[in-house]
Motif scaffolding. Structure first.
Motif, PDB file in Angstrom:
ATOM      1  N   LEU A  54       2.483  -1.620  -1.595  1.00  9.77           N
ATOM      2  CA  LEU A  54       1.407  -1.922  -0.648  1.00  9.77           C
ATOM      3  C   LEU A  54       1.724  -3.188   0.137  1.00  9.77           C
ATOM      4  N   ASP A  55       2.220  -4.209  -0.549  1.00 14.58           N
ATOM      5  CA  ASP A  55       2.591  -5.473   0.092  1.00 14.58           C
ATOM      6  C   ASP A  55       3.691  -5.256   1.124  1.00 14.58           C
ATOM      7  N   ASN A  56       4.703  -4.480   0.779  1.00 17.30           N
ATOM      8  CA  ASN A  56       5.795  -4.196   1.712  1.00 17.30           C
ATOM      9  C   ASN A  56       5.312  -3.429   2.932  1.00 17.30           C
ATOM     10  N   ALA A  57       4.454  -2.447   2.723  1.00 19.19           N
ATOM     11  CA  ALA A  57       3.936  -1.676   3.859  1.00 19.19           C
ATOM     12  C   ALA A  57       3.140  -2.568   4.804  1.00 19.19           C
ATOM     13  N   MET A  58       2.313  -3.455   4.246  1.00 20.36           N
ATOM     14  CA  MET A  58       1.523  -4.347   5.093  1.00 20.36           C
ATOM     15  C   MET A  58       2.405  -5.382   5.775  1.00 20.36           C
ATOM     16  N   PRO A  73      10.171 -11.867   9.633  1.00 26.47           N
ATOM     17  CA  PRO A  73       9.506 -12.146   8.364  1.00 26.47           C
ATOM     18  C   PRO A  73       8.045 -12.585   8.521  1.00 26.47           C
ATOM     19  N   PHE A  74       7.201 -11.966   7.716  1.00 23.01           N
ATOM     20  CA  PHE A  74       5.802 -12.353   7.561  1.00 23.01           C
ATOM     21  C   PHE A  74       5.570 -12.652   6.092  1.00 23.01           C
ATOM     22  N   LEU A  75       4.809 -13.689   5.828  1.00 25.26           N
ATOM     23  CA  LEU A  75       4.500 -14.098   4.463  1.00 25.26           C
ATOM     24  C   LEU A  75       3.124 -13.599   4.066  1.00 25.26           C
ATOM     25  N   THR A  76       2.995 -13.176   2.823  1.00 24.97           N
ATOM     26  CA  THR A  76       1.697 -12.768   2.286  1.00 24.97           C
ATOM     27  C   THR A  76       0.923 -14.029   1.923  1.00 24.97           C
ATOM     28  N   VAL A  77      -0.205 -14.249   2.586  1.00 29.15           N
ATOM     29  CA  VAL A  77      -1.068 -15.390   2.279  1.00 29.15           C
ATOM     30  C   VAL A  77      -1.987 -15.033   1.121  1.00 29.15           C
ATOM     31  N   SER A  78      -2.570 -13.842   1.184  1.00 32.33           N
ATOM     32  CA  SER A  78      -3.410 -13.357   0.088  1.00 32.33           C
ATOM     33  C   SER A  78      -3.409 -11.839   0.113  1.00 32.33           C
ATOM     34  N   MET A  79      -3.673 -11.258  -1.049  1.00 31.57           N
ATOM     35  CA  MET A  79      -3.698  -9.802  -1.161  1.00 31.57           C
ATOM     36  C   MET A  79      -4.633  -9.406  -2.289  1.00 31.57           C
ATOM     37  N   THR A  80      -5.444  -8.410  -2.027  1.00 28.39           N
ATOM     38  CA  THR A  80      -6.345  -7.856  -3.030  1.00 28.39           C
ATOM     39  C   THR A  80      -6.019  -6.377  -3.177  1.00 28.39           C
ATOM     40  N   THR A  81      -5.869  -5.933  -4.417  1.00 27.73           N
ATOM     41  CA  THR A  81      -5.464  -4.556  -4.681  1.00 27.73           C
ATOM     42  C   THR A  81      -6.502  -3.870  -5.567  1.00 27.73           C
ATOM     43  N   GLN A  82      -6.762  -2.609  -5.244  1.00 28.85           N
ATOM     44  CA  GLN A  82      -7.656  -1.779  -6.045  1.00 28.85           C
ATOM     45  C   GLN A  82      -6.848  -0.586  -6.551  1.00 28.85           C
ATOM     46  N   PHE A  83      -6.834  -0.387  -7.859  1.00 26.97           N
ATOM     47  CA  PHE A  83      -6.111   0.722  -8.469  1.00 26.97           C
ATOM     48  C   PHE A  83      -7.122   1.830  -8.763  1.00 26.97           C
ATOM     49  N   ALA A 122      -3.987   3.838  -4.817  1.00 24.85           N
ATOM     50  CA  ALA A 122      -4.393   2.431  -4.735  1.00 24.85           C
ATOM     51  C   ALA A 122      -4.599   2.040  -3.277  1.00 24.85           C
ATOM     52  N   THR A 123      -5.379   0.991  -3.073  1.00 25.78           N
ATOM     53  CA  THR A 123      -5.589   0.428  -1.746  1.00 25.78           C
ATOM     54  C   THR A 123      -5.400  -1.084  -1.843  1.00 25.78           C
ATOM     55  N   ALA A 124      -5.184  -1.695  -0.687  1.00 23.99           N
ATOM     56  CA  ALA A 124      -5.044  -3.155  -0.662  1.00 23.99           C
ATOM     57  C   ALA A 124      -5.463  -3.682   0.698  1.00 23.99           C
ATOM     58  N   THR A 125      -5.880  -4.925   0.705  1.00 19.81           N
ATOM     59  CA  THR A 125      -6.090  -5.677   1.935  1.00 19.81           C
ATOM     60  C   THR A 125      -5.313  -6.973   1.784  1.00 19.81           C
ATOM     61  N   GLY A 126      -4.889  -7.519   2.918  1.00 18.42           N
ATOM     62  CA  GLY A 126      -4.117  -8.742   2.833  1.00 18.42           C
ATOM     63  C   GLY A 126      -4.186  -9.554   4.109  1.00 18.42           C
ATOM     64  N   VAL A 127      -3.827 -10.809   3.965  1.00 23.74           N
ATOM     65  CA  VAL A 127      -3.706 -11.735   5.086  1.00 23.74           C
ATOM     66  C   VAL A 127      -2.236 -12.135   5.150  1.00 23.74           C
ATOM     67  N   PHE A 128      -1.658 -12.049   6.353  1.00 20.20           N
ATOM     68  CA  PHE A 128      -0.236 -12.304   6.534  1.00 20.20           C
ATOM     69  C   PHE A 128      -0.020 -13.304   7.658  1.00 20.20           C
ATOM     70  N   LYS A 129       1.023 -14.122   7.494  1.00 19.15           N
ATOM     71  CA  LYS A 129       1.362 -15.159   8.471  1.00 19.15           C
ATOM     72  C   LYS A 129       2.835 -15.025   8.818  1.00 19.15           C
TER      73      LYS A 129
END
Length: 139
Positions: A54-58, A73-83, A122-129
């Motif tokens: 999920l992180d790679n796709a985002m 390159p983008f960095l993951t600032v935060s990520m929330t995952t639901q399984f 699973a699903t996820a949301t994230g903030v990327f920089k």
């Protein structure tokens, strides 16, 4: 034109996932043929591997906003995952990212991981920089 990226990073090579960029919807795909080496002690896809996909796709989807190759390159600032459901060996799973908002410095993304039967795993949301690398290569 869809490009398949293989063995570009150590994690990608170790886990065996592939990344696709160039889809008309602007979302990157991260795909894995689940085997026993990806299983946890309950014989289902390990949650950490699902989160990695999920992180790679985002992250790649974020990159596609500035680079059609998906390699900026983008960095993951935060990520929330639901399984939501287990994924089993012998099935292919695909994570697809999409941009949901953002501005100049941060992008908001979401992703879904589904198996080949279109079952939501699973699903996820994230903030990327976007990473600004200095001359020494550090972010």
């Amino acid at each position: 034109m869809i490009e398949t990226i293989r063995d570009e990073t150590g994690a990608q090579t170790s886990l065996g996932y592939v990344l696709e960029v160039g889809h008309a919807d602007g979302g990157a795909r991260c795909m894995l043929d689940v085997s026993n080496k990806h299983s946890n002690r309950h014989n289902v896809l390990h949650g950490g591997i699902a989160a990695t996909m999920l992180d790679n796709a985002m992250g790649a989807t974020a990159s596609l906003t500035v680079d059609p190759s998906g390699r900026t390159p983008f960095l993951t600032v935060s990520m929330t995952t639901q399984f939501l459901a287990p994924a089993f060996a012998g099935k292919r799973v695909t994570a697809t990212g999409r941009v949901t908002g953002g501005g100049r410095s941060l992008l908001f993304l979401a992703a879904q991981l589904v198996d080949e039967d279109d079952r939501l795993i699973a699903t996820a949301t994230g903030v990327f920089k976007r990473a600004r690398l200095d001359k020494g290569g550090d972010a």
